[in-house]
Design a protein around this motif. Structure first.
Motif, short mmCIF file in Angstrom:
data_model
loop_
_atom_site.label_atom_id
_atom_site.label_comp_id
_atom_site.label_asym_id
_atom_site.label_seq_id
_atom_site.Cartn_x
_atom_site.Cartn_y
_atom_site.Cartn_z
N ALA A 1 1.94 5.62 -4.60
CA ALA A 1 2.34 5.32 -5.99
C ALA A 1 3.57 6.15 -6.37
O ALA A 1 3.63 7.36 -6.14
CB ALA A 1 1.18 5.60 -6.93
N THR B 1 -1.70 -0.47 -4.18
CA THR B 1 -1.70 0.70 -5.05
C THR B 1 -1.05 0.34 -6.38
O THR B 1 -0.44 -0.72 -6.51
CB THR B 1 -0.89 1.82 -4.39
OG1 THR B 1 0.35 1.26 -3.94
CG2 THR B 1 -1.65 2.42 -3.22
N ASP B 2 -1.16 1.27 -7.31
CA ASP B 2 -0.52 1.07 -8.61
C ASP B 2 0.95 1.48 -8.48
O ASP B 2 1.34 2.54 -8.95
CB ASP B 2 -1.23 1.95 -9.66
CG ASP B 2 -1.63 1.14 -10.87
OD1 ASP B 2 -1.04 0.06 -11.08
OD2 ASP B 2 -2.55 1.57 -11.58
N ASP B 3 1.74 0.64 -7.83
CA ASP B 3 3.12 1.02 -7.54
C ASP B 3 4.04 -0.19 -7.74
O ASP B 3 3.63 -1.34 -7.54
CB ASP B 3 3.22 1.50 -6.07
CG ASP B 3 4.46 2.34 -5.84
OD1 ASP B 3 5.09 2.77 -6.83
OD2 ASP B 3 4.80 2.61 -4.66
N GLU C 1 -10.31 5.74 -0.20
CA GLU C 1 -10.23 4.68 -1.21
C GLU C 1 -9.78 3.35 -0.60
O GLU C 1 -10.23 2.27 -1.00
CB GLU C 1 -9.19 5.08 -2.27
CG GLU C 1 -9.75 5.88 -3.40
CD GLU C 1 -10.14 4.92 -4.50
OE1 GLU C 1 -9.25 4.42 -5.20
OE2 GLU C 1 -11.34 4.66 -4.65
N TYR C 2 -8.88 3.45 0.35
CA TYR C 2 -8.37 2.24 1.00
C TYR C 2 -9.49 1.55 1.77
O TYR C 2 -9.67 0.33 1.69
CB TYR C 2 -7.21 2.61 1.92
CG TYR C 2 -6.55 1.44 2.63
CD1 TYR C 2 -6.08 0.34 1.93
CD2 TYR C 2 -6.39 1.46 4.02
CE1 TYR C 2 -5.47 -0.72 2.58
CE2 TYR C 2 -5.77 0.41 4.67
CZ TYR C 2 -5.32 -0.69 3.95
OH TYR C 2 -4.70 -1.73 4.61
N GLY D 1 -6.37 3.79 -4.58
CA GLY D 1 -5.42 4.88 -4.41
C GLY D 1 -5.05 5.60 -5.69
O GLY D 1 -5.37 5.17 -6.80
N ASP E 1 -5.28 8.96 0.47
CA ASP E 1 -5.69 7.64 -0.03
C ASP E 1 -6.58 6.88 0.96
O ASP E 1 -7.00 5.74 0.67
CB ASP E 1 -4.45 6.78 -0.35
CG ASP E 1 -3.95 7.01 -1.79
OD1 ASP E 1 -4.73 7.54 -2.61
OD2 ASP E 1 -2.80 6.64 -2.08
N ILE F 1 0.80 -1.22 0.00
CA ILE F 1 0.00 0.00 0.00
C ILE F 1 0.84 1.28 0.00
O ILE F 1 0.40 2.32 0.47
CB ILE F 1 -0.98 -0.03 1.20
CG1 ILE F 1 -0.23 -0.11 2.53
CG2 ILE F 1 -1.93 -1.22 1.07
CD1 ILE F 1 -1.17 -0.19 3.77
N THR G 1 -2.89 7.17 -8.72
CA THR G 1 -1.81 6.70 -9.59
C THR G 1 -0.65 7.69 -9.43
O THR G 1 -0.82 8.77 -8.87
CB THR G 1 -2.25 6.71 -11.06
OG1 THR G 1 -2.57 8.06 -11.40
CG2 THR G 1 -3.46 5.81 -11.28
#
Ligand code: 26V
Length: 827
Positions: free
Chosen positions: A665, A687-689, A775-776, A708, A772, A662, A710
């Motif tokens: 990003a 996340t997008d990470d 959203e989380y 989360g 975030d 988490i 981007t």
């Protein structure tokens, strides 16, 4: 030389090692117990037995090891020297039993002797010679290289004390020295006869050599680097590669004259001073004195390694201009980058090559992997310090920079801003060497460790270099060894996989795709669920025995294990937990409505990182309140076993349902824990990470809980101005959770204890936790809903396993070999 080798072959290549039968194994084991440990079976301690067992396995591998060292020399084919300041190896006994396929024989042999093999396994103290992901990656890579029969050697430092042992005192982290060598280390082989001398300090001078002017370095002091060899057995291929770790000792025995005069401290001063160099692994941050020692460590191990390779691995009369066809030195982050000027020094000053020829060779012999995007983690060495410690290297770096900037000028003209931005030497805030720039200029290739990371490296961290060196930048997505993290850590799932797809997937992980079809097989799903349940039971026993912690029965196992760092956002997880608890405590939510979850944390904080240590304290404090509150009815448990390490990872990961990935990003370069969880059938909330991006692409959106901002959204929010207070005001759940922490509810009513954590989130949070949060929480509700349908959950978990074969470190190695190293396997 050749005669010695011939004797080796004659003396030490028995066709069948005696330990390959149960009787033979028992015999060898008893011999070791009697003649090496000097005890009878009846009077032996468990430690004696562990050591004798380790020696038996080791001896079994020995003939192959010696043979492989010989063959590697004879072939003189191109190989990799992996230069890494860290190797986080994990326990050796289990791994070596697995690789040599001796597990079954050893278990029987031990039972013949009335010994419980599992008990002996548990005695081994893992060599914790690394901080986290970077060190563990190096260990996975050497495992894959051995398994793939790639000519290679890993070089590093034999720290006397590895990563500290973490304990909790009143919920706060306390660090104890890691005495991994205290009970003897049966897996290492010291070679004092192959010691190298490594020099420091002093000055340089010019001299005339015929009609050429040359430079010589007159160092002020030196130390001996003594190599310790470790076996790196390949999996079931009879191959044994070498990991060579250097230990520092004084060059002169202590001064007997001073000793006899009674000044004992002074007599051994040189020894103490020298051995400090390999005394302890550096946690990520450090003091000014510490910094100097760290540079000493870096130079110490790369100087010893470069000389070791040039002196002992090249055939007599080797033409050094051919060196790039013979070796590639892979720089694992910036820690070993001082090897670049060191190779130049050896080629020019010691071997007498012209500068240009030496530079041509050097540029072909290095490649650099970057493992971070955090600017504060990119190493710089002050010119003052480097000049004092390594005066000749500083001169060489200046010349490399001068010539490089001349080329830049040829391309761009006198664009001073660009020149300053690209200079290897930073001028502000102090004059310093940018090690990442030096590595980039010298390296034949530069790679990031996941697609997103490599792209950000090109576009954000080193954009001028990417433009100047087209084709130099590339990606190799990290991987993990399926031997340790699937086969060893998860025997239940491993058997199930073998039943489904047949044997051999351990070295060909794409075959996990064969599980895809089984996701729709109800019988298989049941068996899969049974394995997960068994793994939870194993974990429950382990945590109870290890730490007295009680895992909830039939709970969703929600796991976040990784170094404690603000960018990884353990605080987001804490806020989620506190939010759930606040709902129950306030009476707004009935405990019975909450999905039963056990939250497991594992994390060490760098000893000097105050905020990280406060967060550890908070997690423990939240845990003790929630775990003891009867209103929760045992439906939420927060467990934080201390001293998370490779051994604990092997127990926790196979038992997990939910993998927490988490980070904000754009901050986590790759992550490798994320891969281990997915391969063991946990679903990811992430996340997008880093490599999460690739995991999600492979497993499919429907089998991954994405949430989360981007990376571009993060950038956009930064540039418009991030005001955490607005998120706090706008979200009632968030407000309640933060207010509960601020109220002192987890600190016996004392509001000051966790005030810095709360203030940091509200006013100074570089990692946008509050942005975030909503959203989380939304994604966590989806997790609850999904978990309610166990059958669908298991299906998704199986698909995660089936689709993550890509994350084998064997694939990473293939990518390095094809795109960077050009070192084919020597079969
Ligand atoms: C170093 C420092 C030093 C200064 C204080 C802050 C800080 C934060 C992080 C680091 C670690 C940098 C190197 C590192 O360990 N990178 C990790 O490498 C893994 C293997 O490639 C990768 O999976 C992780 O995402 C990455 O953080």
């Amino acid at each position: 030389m050749s005669e010695i080798r011939a004797t080796h072959t004659l003396a030490l290549a028995p066709v069948i090692p005696p330990a390959s039968t149960v009787d033979g194994f028992v015999q060898e084991f008893l011999n070791n117990l009697n003649f090496r440990q000097g005890v009878a079976l009846s009077s032996s301690s468990q430690n004696d037995r562990y050591l004798a067992l380790a020696q038996t396995v080791r001896d079994y591998l020995m003939a192959r090891w010696l043979e492989d060292q010989r063959a590697q020399f004879e072939r003189q084919s191109k190989g990799v020297c992996y230069l890494s300041a860290e190797y986080l190896l994990g326990r050796q006994l289990d791994n070596n039993l697995l690789a040599s396929d001796l597990g079954g024989i050893a278990a029987e042999a031990m039972s013949v002797c009335g010994i419980d093999l599992d008990e002996l396994r548990g005695l081994e103290v893992e060599p914790g010679l690394g901080n986290g992901g970077l060190g563990r990656l190096a260990a996975c890579f050497v495992d894959s290289l051995a398994t793939m029969s790639v000519p290679s050697i890993g070089y590093g430092i034999r720290y006397e004390y590895g990563i500290f042992r973490q304990t909790f005192v009143d919920g706060q982290q306390a660090e104890q020295p890691d005495q991994w060598l205290a009970l003897g280390s049966p897996w290492e082989f010291p070679h004092p006869e192959a010691a190298q001398i490594v020099s420091f300090g002093g000055h340089t001078e010019r001299y005339q050599d015929g009609d050429v002017e040359r430079t010589r370095w007159i160092p002020a002091w030196n130390v001996q680097a003594v190599p310790y060899n470790y076996m790196v057995p390949g999996y079931h291929n009879g191959r044994v590669n070498t990991l060579r770790l250097w230990s520092a000792v004084a060059t002169h025995a202590f001064d007997l004259r001073i000793f006899n005069s009674g000044d004992y401290a002074e007599a051994v001063r040189a020894q103490t001073f020298a051995s400090n160099i390999s005394k302890v692994l550096y946690p990520e941050d450090s003091t000014p004195q510490g910094k100097e020692l760290r540079l000493q460590q870096q130079y110490f191990f790369v100087a010893a390694s470069v000389s070791d390779f040039l002196d002992h691995h090249l055939a007599d009369g080797f033409d050094l201009t051919k060196l790039p066809d013979r070796v590639i030195f892979q720089l694992n982050d910036t820690h070993p980058v001082i090897a670049v000027p060191e190779l130049m020094r050896v080629l020019v000053d010691v071997r007498g090559l012209e500068w240009d020829a030496a530079w041509e060779i050097t540029r072909g012999c290095f490649a650099y992997t970057c493992h971070t995007l955090l600017p504060e983690a990119l190493e710089e060495w002050s010119v003052d310090l480097l000049g004092r410690l390594l005066p000749r290297h500083l001169e060489i770096i200046y010349r490399i920079n001068e010539e490089f900037l001349a080329e830049v000028r040829e391309t761009y003209g006198d664009d001073e801003l660009r020149i300053r931005n690209m200079s290897i030497i930073a001028e502000h805030p102090e004059r310093a060497i940018r090690m990442a720039y030096l590595a980039t200029v010298a390296g034949a290739k530069v790679n990031g460790v996941a697609e997103l990371h490599s792209q950000l490296l090109r576009d954000k961290v080193l954009p001028d270099f990417a433009a100047f060196f087209p084709g130099k930048f590339t990606n190799v997505t990290n991987g993990v060894t399926p031997r340790r993290f699937l086969r060893l850590a998860n025997p239940g799932l491993s058997s199930l996989i073998t039943e489904a797809v047949g044997p051999g997937w351990e070295t060909d992980l794409d075959r996990l795709q064969g599980l895809e079809a089984y996701a729709d097989d109800a019988g298989f799903r049941t068996a899969f669920a049974e394995v997960k349940a068994q793994n939870k039971v194993r974990l429950r026993h382990e945590l109870l025995a290890r730490d007295g912690l009680v895992v909830g029965e039939d709970h969703l196992m929600d796991v976040m294990v990784k170094r404690l760092h603000e960018y990884k956002r353990q605080m987001l997880k804490v806020l989620h937990i506190v939010s759930l608890y606040e709902g129950i405590a306030s009476g707004r939510v009935a405990a019975a409505e909450v999905t039963p979850r056990t939250f497991i944390f594992g994390a060490k904080a760098a000893p000097g990182y105050a905020m990280a240590k406060r967060i550890i304290h908070l997690i423990n404090a939240v845990g003790s309140v929630i775990n003891d509150d009867p209103r929760v009815e045992g439906r939420l448990k927060v467990l934080f076993p201390p001293n998370y390490n490779v051994t604990l990872a092997e127990r926790v990961i196979p038992a997990a349902d939910l993998s927490e990935q988490i980070s904000l990003a754009g901050k986590e370069a790759s992550g490798t824990g994320n891969m281990k969880f997915a391969l063991n059938g946990a679903l990811t909330i992430g996340t997008d990470d880093g490599a999460n991006v690739e995991i999600r692409r492979l497993v499919g959106d429907e089998n991954f809980f994405l949430f989360g901002m981007t990376e571009p959204e993060v950038e956009a929010l930064w540039s418009t101005g991030y005001r955490p207070g607005e998120f706090y005001q706008a979200d009632e759940d968030l407000r309640r959770a933060l207010d509960l922490i601020a109220s002192g509810a987890f600190s016996g009513g004392d509001r000051s204890t966790f005030e810095p954590v709360v203030s940091n989130l509200l006013y100074d949070d570089r990692f946008m936790v509050l942005a975030d949060f909503a959203e989380y929480i939304r994604a966590q509700r989806e997790v609850d809903a999904a978990y309610a349908d166990q059958d669908a959950w298991n299906r998704a978990a199986i698909l995660n396993v089936a689709r993550c074969g890509f994350f084998s470190s064997d694939r990473s190695m293939r990518d390095y070999i094809n795109g960077i190293w050009h070192t084919p396997p020597a079969l």
